[in-house]
Scaffold this motif. Structure first.
Motif, mmCIF file in Angstrom:
data_model
loop_
_atom_site.group_PDB
_atom_site.id
_atom_site.type_symbol
_atom_site.label_atom_id
_atom_site.label_comp_id
_atom_site.label_asym_id
_atom_site.label_seq_id
_atom_site.Cartn_x
_atom_site.Cartn_y
_atom_site.Cartn_z
ATOM 1 N N ALA A 113 0.864 -1.183 0.000
ATOM 2 C CA ALA A 113 0.000 0.000 0.000
ATOM 3 C C ALA A 113 0.900 1.233 0.000
ATOM 4 C CB ALA A 113 -0.924 -0.005 1.223
ATOM 5 N N PRO A 114 0.329 2.414 -0.188
ATOM 6 C CA PRO A 114 1.164 3.623 -0.070
ATOM 7 C C PRO A 114 1.727 3.757 1.339
ATOM 8 C CG PRO A 114 -0.916 4.120 -1.157
ATOM 9 C CD PRO A 114 -1.032 2.725 -0.637
ATOM 10 N N GLY A 115 2.845 4.433 1.448
ATOM 11 C CA GLY A 115 3.456 4.682 2.738
ATOM 12 C C GLY A 115 4.030 6.080 2.802
ATOM 13 N N LEU A 116 4.179 6.617 4.006
ATOM 14 C CA LEU A 116 4.699 7.971 4.187
ATOM 15 C C LEU A 116 6.171 7.940 4.572
ATOM 16 C CD1 LEU A 116 1.909 9.906 6.142
ATOM 17 C CD2 LEU A 116 2.652 10.274 3.796
ATOM 18 N N GLU A 117 6.898 8.880 4.031
ATOM 19 C CA GLU A 117 8.281 9.124 4.432
ATOM 20 C C GLU A 117 8.400 10.608 4.751
ATOM 21 O OE1 GLU A 117 12.613 7.721 2.867
ATOM 22 O OE2 GLU A 117 11.399 8.865 1.448
#
Length: 591
Positions: A260-264
């Protein structure tokens, strides 16, 4: 003659008659037996060492029999282990048979110790002169009263071996206490099973509200139902909407990997900030006031060629949060505190990511957690390049134009956009009051807190949120788990499953520890008993007939007890047993 004189005469006559009979018995010793240092053996007298084979079989065979019984107990418990207590043999009979084995071991080893103790008593009686009181206790071993009586006698090393055998015999009762505990009931062991569980498969179930734009950007709006689902997942703990898998049983646990999308995220430096710091000023009356300033602002980028290019790649999806902090500086020059509220900013880029989720169900309590384990490339609206090698014959021109966006790309954009737009808006502060204008105030309040200490209002990360960049990343991770529970995507994983059954459990360590100690003590008793039997030149029973024969065969012993009038003197008389003569002698008598 008076009545008293008559009675005295009768008693004297009776005594004279008894003395004459005793003298007659004394005169018969020489004619009925042979003299051997004070010992007179009756002709054809019965020997007392006639049951030696039986004693050996009880002492040695008992150890072997106990080992067979212990092995049988082990086989029985191994057979019954892990069977359902409700479907196997009646619980009463299972436990009754278990106790029966323990009782059999106790009785068998008890016989070994008892017979060994008997031979040790005879051997001790023949090793040194011993008082009759001590012999009384010695030949009553292994009874508790005899053990206590020997402890009250003067200390003697030669009494220790039979005492030890007697104590071992009494301690064997503990076998019936501890060995049954090797069998117990408890939950069945968890087993591995393939079960169907929810997952997050963004390659299926389009979340967009078509039609899709296939030129250069993904501009399809998110369907209202999915926008509501994503927003709900943001503000609700992950286990809220989870349902235990049907094949999970009473308890289960498994790990799952999904994409899934992820945040950095990273914190911006001072020269990258666009929100100026808030500085106080003082009015004419000396009050500490503050002009209307923005203390929070959330923006994001989901369009190519965005004009705001100072934060990096414009084509990537990103979220920008700017806020003022509640750092306080007091000075003595002013009648009220002076505040300097510096600005800070956090920029998060959306990337392809890999997650590992852990699920467990126990006692009707679900625990769900997930962690981001790997980042991929940034998410953008740039369409993938067309691969002509597979779809166009050799030599044919490659078609022009962009490929239509995939379902995965549309869903990635939907998750990232709904999450980002939840933080859109501003919070302004004027005088002593804050004015929020937020897209999703509940989402913002999961990361920040407006508080009135000291005045005016200050804006800062929530209590417990020590690192804002980590907190917002985890918030997005929790959102993916919440969406997973509300979608219909499924997959098959290997899980530890417990069906709730109660089974019999066998603790081998407990059984063999108890039996090992008991067999070891009984073996020591058996070895010493055989040594005493060999030293005695045969086995001797502690029967009344045996004692009668061993005492009445000795002339001096007979004469000594004939003259003794006090019971205490009898108990203090020291005698010694002779195995060769099969008789007791006085301590000063030559055997």
């Amino acid at each position: 003659m008076s009545q008293h004189d008559t009675l005295s005469l009768k008693i004297n006559e009776k005594s004279s008659y008894i003395d004459d009979r005793n003298a007659g018995c004394d005169s018969h010793w020489e004619s009925l037996g042979r003299m051997h240092g004070g010992f007179k053996q009756w002709p054809n007298a019965r020997h007392i060492k006639t049951d030696t084979p039986w004693h050996i079989s009880f002492i040695v065979g008992g150890i072997l029999l106990a080992l067979v019984i212990a092995t049988g107990h082990h086989i029985y418990l191994s057979f019954i282990a892990n069977t359902d207590v409700n479907t196997s043999t009646s619980q009463f009979w299972v436990r009754a048979i278990n106790n029966l084995f323990s009782q059999a071991i106790y009785i068998t080893l008890g016989i070994v110790c008892t017979y060994s103790c008997i031979q040790a008593a005879w051997y001790t009686a023949g090793s040194n002169p011993t008082s009759i009181l001590t012999l009384s206790h010695l030949f009553l071993l292994p009874t508790p009263n005899a053990i206590w009586g020997l402890f009250r006698q003067p200390y003697s090393v030669r009494l220790m071996p039979p005492l030890f055998l007697a104590i071992c015999m009494q301690a064997l009762i503990l076998v019936t206490v501890f060995s049954p505990n090797a069998l117990s009931s408890g939950p069945a062991a968890a087993r591995l099973a393939n079960i169907t569980v929810p997952t997050l498969n963004l390659t299926e179930t389009d979340m967009s509200l078509g039609p899709r734009q296939i030129n250069r950007q993904l501009e399809a709006a998110v369907a209202p139902i999915w926008e509501q689902i994503i927003s709900t997942a943001m503000t609700t703990p992950p286990p809220t909407y989870w349902r235990a898998p049907q094949s999970c049983g009473v308890a289960c646990s498994y790990n799952l990997t999904y994409f899934a999308p992820g945040l950095e995220c990273r914190e911006l430096s001072e020269n990258e900030l666009t929100l100026p710091p808030v500085e106080p000023w003082f009015d004419g009356s000396g009050r500490c006031t503050r002009p209307s300033k923005t203390i929070f602002e959330g923006t994001s980028n989901f369009a190519m060629n965005n004009t705001n290019g100072q934060h990096g790649d414009n084509s990537a999806y990103w979220l920008l949060l700017q806020y003022t902090t509640g750092d306080e500086q007091r000075t003595r020059e002013y009648p009220c505190p002076s505040y300097f509220l510096p600005s800070r900013a956090l920029r998060c880029t959306f990337r392809e990511a890999e997650y590992r989720m852990t699920y467990s169900l126990s006692n009707n309590i679900q625990t769900v957690s997930s962690s981001l384990i790997n980042h991929g490339k940034p998410l953008t609206d740039t369409p993938p390049p067309r691969d002509c090698s597979l779809s166009v014959p050799t030599g044919a021109p490659c078609p022009t134009g962009s490929l239509p966006p995939t379902t995965e790309a549309v869903n990635n954009r939907a998750l990232a956009k709904v999450f980002s737009t939840s933080f859109h808006g501003q919070i302004k502060h004027s005088s002593h009051q804050a004015y929020p204008n937020l897209s999703n105030e509940l989402a913002v309040r999961q990361l920040f807190t407006l508080r009135e200490w000291p005045q005016p209002f200050l804006f800062e990360p929530s209590n417990g949120v020590s690192h804002l960049n980590e907190s917002i990343v985890q918030l997005f991770v929790n959102m993916t788990m919440g969406v997973m529970a509300l979608r219909t995507d499924n997959t098959t994983v290997e899980s530890l499953v417990w069906d709730g059954s109660i089974v019999w459990k066998y603790d081998r360590r407990t059984l063999w520890l108890v039996y090992g100690i008991a067999l070891s003590l009984a073996s020591l008793s058996s070895l010493y008993g055989m040594y005493c039997l060999w030293s005695n030149e045969g086995a001797i029973d502690p029967t009344f007939a045996t004692f009668l024969l061993t005492i009445t065969r000795t002339e001096h012993l007979y004469k000594h007890f004939k003259t003794v009038r006090d019971m205490k003197e009898i108990e203090e008389t020291k005698i010694q047993f002779s195995s060769k003569a099969e008789a007791f002698f006085l301590a000063n008598e030559t055997k």
